[in-house]
Write an enzyme that holds these catalytic residues in place. Sequence first.
Site, PDB file in Angstrom:
ATOM      1  N   ASN A 127      41.388  44.359  29.761  1.00 57.86           N
ATOM      2  CA  ASN A 127      42.687  44.335  30.426  1.00 57.86           C
ATOM      3  C   ASN A 127      43.456  45.566  29.968  1.00 57.86           C
ATOM      4  O   ASN A 127      43.512  45.877  28.777  1.00 57.86           O
ATOM      5  CB  ASN A 127      43.455  43.057  30.080  1.00 57.86           C
ATOM      6  CG  ASN A 127      44.674  42.877  30.953  1.00 57.86           C
ATOM      7  OD1 ASN A 127      45.578  43.711  30.936  1.00 57.86           O
ATOM      8  ND2 ASN A 127      44.689  41.809  31.718  1.00 57.86           N
ATOM      9  N   ARG A 128      44.055  46.271  30.896  1.00 61.61           N
ATOM     10  CA  ARG A 128      44.689  47.554  30.588  1.00 61.61           C
ATOM     11  C   ARG A 128      46.182  47.439  30.284  1.00 61.61           C
ATOM     12  O   ARG A 128      46.859  48.456  30.135  1.00 61.61           O
ATOM     13  CB  ARG A 128      44.490  48.547  31.746  1.00 61.61           C
ATOM     14  CG  ARG A 128      43.046  48.752  32.184  1.00 61.61           C
ATOM     15  CD  ARG A 128      42.031  48.794  31.081  1.00 61.61           C
ATOM     16  NE  ARG A 128      42.027  50.018  30.310  1.00 61.61           N
ATOM     17  CZ  ARG A 128      41.375  50.171  29.166  1.00 61.61           C
ATOM     18  NH1 ARG A 128      40.685  49.181  28.658  1.00 61.61           N
ATOM     19  NH2 ARG A 128      41.409  51.314  28.540  1.00 61.61           N
TER      20      ARG A 128
END
Length: 164
Positions: free
Chosen positions: A40-41
């Site tokens: 997840n960024r």
Amino acid sequence: MTTKRCFPPVVDIHTRVLVLGSLPGEVSLAQSRYYAHKQNRFWHLMSDVLGVDLVGLEYEARLQALLDHRVGLWDVVAEARREGSLDSSIRDHQGNDLIGLIATLPTLKAIAFNGGTAAKIGEKTLADHGDRHAILRLPSSSPAYTLAYAEKRKAWESLRDWLD
């Protein structure tokens, strides 16, 4: 299908931007941490927005850095039935009291939705709230949303306009 519950909000009276996700995924729930999945960024995007390396910090320091930069976190879904982590699998959801939380944030300027599901549910919840805050739809930080990172970053950097 199991029932999943969100985490408490991370906000204080100085919060100017509230970032709302949908509901924590399996990895986040297992670790009791927002955006814990390594792919997840979110933390990378917020690092770019704030100009601070959040990724290299311990989790509690990440949360404090967000608050120090007037950014809050929460989710639009309080609880729901869901197998796995995909938003498309959310069933029978109960929404969080977004209007109640917003009422406690005197300096709030913008509400940003992290992804389409958060926006769809959150905008419906806030429909009668009026236009007291800017509403921003951001591309999801999730690895399931395959938009190139540079495109995500460009959209997320719009948060800076509300933090100054």
